[in-house]
Design an enzyme around this catalytic site. Structure first.
Site, PDB file in Angstrom:
ATOM      1  N   PRO A 162      -0.104  -8.868   5.139  1.00  0.00           N
ATOM      2  CA  PRO A 162      -0.123  -9.170   6.572  1.00  0.00           C
ATOM      3  C   PRO A 162      -0.893  -8.143   7.393  1.00  0.00           C
ATOM      4  O   PRO A 162      -1.524  -8.493   8.395  1.00  0.00           O
ATOM      5  CB  PRO A 162       1.368  -9.197   6.953  1.00  0.00           C
ATOM      6  CG  PRO A 162       2.074  -8.471   5.847  1.00  0.00           C
ATOM      7  CD  PRO A 162       1.267  -8.736   4.616  1.00  0.00           C
TER       8      PRO A 162
ATOM      9  N   ILE B 136       0.835  -1.203   0.000  1.00  0.00           N
ATOM     10  CA  ILE B 136       0.000   0.000   0.000  1.00  0.00           C
ATOM     11  C   ILE B 136       0.871   1.255   0.000  1.00  0.00           C
ATOM     12  O   ILE B 136       0.653   2.192  -0.777  1.00  0.00           O
ATOM     13  CB  ILE B 136      -0.957  -0.008   1.204  1.00  0.00           C
ATOM     14  CG1 ILE B 136      -1.991  -1.121   1.043  1.00  0.00           C
ATOM     15  CG2 ILE B 136      -1.662   1.335   1.344  1.00  0.00           C
ATOM     16  CD1 ILE B 136      -2.970  -1.232   2.192  1.00  0.00           C
TER      17      ILE B 136
ATOM     18  N   CYS C 240     -10.775  -0.598   2.628  1.00  0.00           N
ATOM     19  CA  CYS C 240     -10.993  -0.691   1.182  1.00  0.00           C
ATOM     20  C   CYS C 240     -12.467  -0.958   0.890  1.00  0.00           C
ATOM     21  O   CYS C 240     -13.053  -0.356  -0.018  1.00  0.00           O
ATOM     22  CB  CYS C 240     -10.112  -1.768   0.578  1.00  0.00           C
ATOM     23  SG  CYS C 240     -10.380  -3.450   1.231  1.00  0.00           S
TER      24      CYS C 240
END
Length: 310
Positions: free
Chosen positions: A166, A15, A132
């Site tokens: 993760p 990200i 998201c």
């Protein structure tokens, strides 16, 4: 070129790296000041260094030791919910007025979905980008809420297992809780529920979201128009955001509202979405990550424009 503010990104994973590339390519009011990680061997830090961005692998403490720290106005945090709480406290002790864009489910600051309530939080010192699933679906709930009172909204976010890193896996509970709360407080639903599905299919499937909304009776055409308008607004910063098929409407009578128990007469609207990523750094199927970084960039750009105009 007009003056730009400097931004730092904490989190050199997928990200954070995708966000860095977006800032470098599309930043109008912002420029990269530093990329921060904790793994000196991470691809994100290596890529940042190769693109001329100052880096540190010593976390938030390392950022504060960099000479450029005094010039940083906006910090994106793409770590985890627990890490963000610590990072915000550290940075704010050193720079009380620094702006934090939180891409974790920590939710220290107000929830922010750019097309729904972004302008309300341009002066906030910490804003939370929800999740998201929230960025993809809350605009749809809000669109229906602009036409009729929404009693309940449920979203199902289906993402490719390979696009769940993760940080996402460690924060599943926070994901569902944060998204559900934001469906209510930002989307306007009386009650919200969120479900995430990580699909292990090969080849990986593109992000898809289903939104079920129970509202008072209203014109189906008015709801469809409101949804179409909102989709176009999201597409302004997430071009791969689109309706997968036409809306479905079902008139209901005496339906029990999940989680509430009350019965009502109204309409059920089913909305089916697909989110394709821009593939700046992540694969195109990772629309779930792309919509987060795109929403964060849009929010930060709006904040930067406000600060520069002051």
């Amino acid at each position: 070129m007009s003056r730009q503010l400097k931004a730092a990104i904490i989190g050199s994973g997928n990200i954070g790296t995708d966000l860095m590339i977006k800032v470098l390519r599309h930043g109008k009011h912002m420029a990269m000041g530093a990329m921060v990680g904790i793994d000196p061997a991470s691809d994100g830090l290596a890529r940042a260094a190769s693109m001329g961005v100052t880096t540190t692998h010593e976390g938030a403490e390392g950022l504060m030791r960099l000479p450029v720290f005094d010039e940083i106005d906006i910090v994106f945090d793409a770590t985890s919910a627990g890490a963000h709480v610590r990072n915000d406290a550290l940075l704010r002790a050193a720079r009380p007025g620094i702006r934090m864009i939180d891409l974790t489910p920590a939710a220290i600051g107000p929830y922010c979905v750019p097309v729904v309530n972004g302008e309300q939080h341009l002066d906030a010192l910490n804003v939370n980008m929800v999740t998201c699933g929230g960025q993809a679906t809350i605009p749809m709930v809000a669109a229906v809420a602009r036409v009729a009172k929404v009693h309940y909204a449920e979203i199902v976010a289906s993402i490719a297992s390979k696009s769940a890193g993760p940080g996402t896996r460690a924060n599943i509970d926070e994901f569902t809780e944060t998204t559900a709360r934001a469906i209510e407080s930002v989307g306007g639903a009386g009650k919200g529920k969120a479900i995430i599905v990580m699909n292990p299919a090969e080849p990986p499937l593109i992000m898809r979201d289903t939104v079920f909304v129970l509202s008072d009776a209203a014109s189906e055409g008015a709801i469809a128009d409101a949804v179409a308008t909102m989709v176009a607004q999201v597409q302004a910063y997430v071009p791969g955001y689109r309706l997968k098929q036409q809306l479905q409407f079902d008139r209901v009578q005496g339906l029990k509202i999940p989680g509430v128990g009350e019965r009502f007469d109204g309409i059920k609207t089913s909305i089916f979405l697909e989110v394709e990523g821009a593939a700046h750094y992540l694969p195109a199927y990772a629309g779930n990550l792309d919509i987060m970084t795109s929403a964060a960039l849009r929010t930060a750009e709006q904040m930067a424009a406000r600060l520069l105009a002051a």
